[in-house]
Design an enzyme around this catalytic site. Structure first.
Site, PDB file in Angstrom:
ATOM      1  N   LYS A  85       0.752  -1.279   0.069  1.00  0.00           N
ATOM      2  CA  LYS A  85      -0.183  -0.025  -0.054  1.00  0.00           C
ATOM      3  C   LYS A  85       0.896   1.256  -0.062  1.00  0.00           C
ATOM      4  CE  LYS A  85      -2.143  -0.968   3.889  1.00  0.00           C
ATOM      5  NZ  LYS A  85      -1.682  -2.245   4.391  1.00  0.00           N
ATOM      6  N   ARG A 139      -9.140   1.157   9.145  1.00  0.00           N
ATOM      7  CA  ARG A 139      -8.906  -0.248   9.452  1.00  0.00           C
ATOM      8  C   ARG A 139      -9.971  -1.026  10.148  1.00  0.00           C
ATOM      9  NH1 ARG A 139      -3.223   0.505   9.030  1.00  0.00           N
ATOM     10  NH2 ARG A 139      -1.935  -1.159   9.601  1.00  0.00           N
ATOM     11  N   ARG A 167      12.125  -7.194   5.311  1.00  0.00           N
ATOM     12  CA  ARG A 167      12.089  -5.928   4.928  1.00  0.00           C
ATOM     13  C   ARG A 167      13.198  -5.149   5.833  1.00  0.00           C
ATOM     14  NH1 ARG A 167       6.615  -2.289   4.780  1.00  0.00           N
ATOM     15  NH2 ARG A 167       6.542  -2.614   7.088  1.00  0.00           N
ATOM     16  N   ARG A 182      11.892  -2.537  11.208  1.00  0.00           N
ATOM     17  CA  ARG A 182      10.951  -2.000  12.085  1.00  0.00           C
ATOM     18  C   ARG A 182      10.508  -2.993  13.188  1.00  0.00           C
ATOM     19  NH1 ARG A 182       6.009   0.077   8.344  1.00  0.00           N
ATOM     20  NH2 ARG A 182       4.919  -1.062  10.058  1.00  0.00           N
ATOM     21  N   ARG A 228      -0.180  -8.856  13.298  1.00  0.00           N
ATOM     22  CA  ARG A 228      -0.625  -7.784  12.477  1.00  0.00           C
ATOM     23  C   ARG A 228      -1.630  -8.293  11.446  1.00  0.00           C
ATOM     24  NH1 ARG A 228       4.767  -5.240  10.256  1.00  0.00           N
ATOM     25  NH2 ARG A 228       3.625  -4.133   9.014  1.00  0.00           N
TER      26      ARG A 228
HETATM   27  P1  ADP Z   1       1.155  -2.222   7.791  1.00  0.00           P
HETATM   28  O1  ADP Z   1      -0.017  -1.812   7.160  1.00  0.00           O
HETATM   29  O2  ADP Z   1       2.489  -2.517   7.167  1.00  0.00           O
HETATM   30  O3  ADP Z   1       0.870  -2.940   9.215  1.00  0.00           O
HETATM   31  P2  ADP Z   1       1.299   0.534   9.157  1.00  0.00           P
HETATM   32  O4  ADP Z   1       2.619   1.383   8.907  1.00  0.00           O
HETATM   33  O5  ADP Z   1       0.262   1.047   8.317  1.00  0.00           O
HETATM   34  O6  ADP Z   1       1.510  -0.761   8.841  1.00  0.00           O
HETATM   35  O7  ADP Z   1       0.899   0.486  10.668  1.00  0.00           O
HETATM   36  C1  ADP Z   1       1.723   0.075  11.817  1.00  0.00           C
HETATM   37  C2  ADP Z   1       0.984  -0.015  12.910  1.00  0.00           C
HETATM   38  O8  ADP Z   1       0.228   1.268  13.280  1.00  0.00           O
HETATM   39  C3  ADP Z   1      -0.338  -1.103  12.917  1.00  0.00           C
HETATM   40  O9  ADP Z   1       0.295  -2.184  13.316  1.00  0.00           O
HETATM   41  C4  ADP Z   1      -1.310  -0.319  14.121  1.00  0.00           C
HETATM   42  O10 ADP Z   1      -0.542  -0.826  15.384  1.00  0.00           O
HETATM   43  C5  ADP Z   1      -0.956   1.151  14.042  1.00  0.00           C
HETATM   44  N1  ADP Z   1      -2.035   1.415  13.017  1.00  0.00           N
HETATM   45  C6  ADP Z   1      -1.783   2.283  11.843  1.00  0.00           C
HETATM   46  N2  ADP Z   1      -2.879   2.852  11.240  1.00  0.00           N
HETATM   47  C7  ADP Z   1      -3.987   2.410  12.197  1.00  0.00           C
HETATM   48  C8  ADP Z   1      -5.359   2.630  12.264  1.00  0.00           C
HETATM   49  N3  ADP Z   1      -5.836   3.057  11.115  1.00  0.00           N
HETATM   50  N4  ADP Z   1      -6.084   2.035  13.349  1.00  0.00           N
HETATM   51  C9  ADP Z   1      -5.475   1.446  14.342  1.00  0.00           C
HETATM   52  N5  ADP Z   1      -3.906   1.160  14.219  1.00  0.00           N
HETATM   53  C10 ADP Z   1      -3.305   1.616  13.223  1.00  0.00           C
END
Ligand code: ADP
Ligand code: ZN
Length: 214
Positions: A16, A91, A127, A160, A171
């Protein structure tokens, strides 16, 4: 022309961020990433950062009210007034309902990047990210010229904390439980658009270019 909003949907690791950044450049529309904003809060030890830390580090979702407030504030900035691409939000169905109010009267499409678990675990756990400029690498597919060093800025490549395999699996579980209902949510609104995220990102981008229409 109504303003365009593109929501990126899909499991962690489906690409994404990369796809969104590329479309953002191509279309001249800004991108907003909830994960990036949260990581900035964590780094700066803000109130939001302090609440979010334990969730982000363990691979769970940060509570809706925290993320919703953060995104609503960010979207008030004038740079988003003419449209935006949004990555990582919504999400949950709750978050989607909150976003519905903000995107009323816009031309919104949802781009869903599909990918399998094994593919995602492999991509994420291998990664590495440059500490300096944020460029991402993959230990096998996109390795740097010098081990552990960024080709572009010479910065150190790190993993990370939430890309460790056990956290990646958590996740993915959070994604399945809380985020997959959004696929049907947007499909019912007839704005869902699916592409294959199970391969090289360049192929995904080509497929989007060929098939996606506003
Ligand atoms: P990825 O999509 O690769 O899991 P992100 O960088 O989008 O990683 O998100 C990393 C973390 O940030 C998630 O695992 C979650 O803990 C938090 N997070 C990000 N966006 C949201 C959201 N919309 N709602 C709740 N938690 C979020
Ligand atoms: Zn770098």
């Amino acid at each position: 022309m109504r303003k365009r909003v593109l929501i990126l949907l899909g499991p962690p690791g489906a690409g994404k961020g990369t796809v969104g950044n590329s479309l953002s450049k191509q279309w001249g529309i800004p991108i907003i990433s909830s994960g990036d904003i949260l990581r900035e809060h964590l780094k700066a030890n803000t109130d939001i950062g302090n609440i979010a830390k334990k969730y982000v580090e363990s691979g769970e979702l940060v509570p809706d009210d925290v993320v919703e407030g953060m995104i609503a504030d960010e979207l008030k900035k004038t740079i988003y007034a003419n449209g935006f691409i949004i990555d990582g939000f919504p999400r949950t169905v709750n978050q989607a309902k909150m976003l519905d109010k903000i995107i009323e009267n816009t031309n919104t499409k949802v781009l869903y990047l599909k990918a399998d678990d094994d593919f995602l675990v492999n991509r994420l756990s291998k990664r590495r990210v440059c500490e300096g400029c944020g460029k991402t690498y993959h230990l096998i597919n996109i390795s740097p010229q010098k081990e552990g060093i960024c080709d572009i800025c010479g910065g150190k490549l790190i993993q990370r904390a939430d890309d460790r395999e056990d956290v990646v699996r958590r996740r993915l579980a959070a994604y399945k439980e809380l985020t997959t209902p959004l696929i049907e949510y947007y499909d019912r609104k007839k704005i869902l658009f699916s592409v294959n995220g199970n391969g090289e990102l360049i192929d995904t981008l080509t497929e989007i270019k060929k098939t996606f229409e506003w």
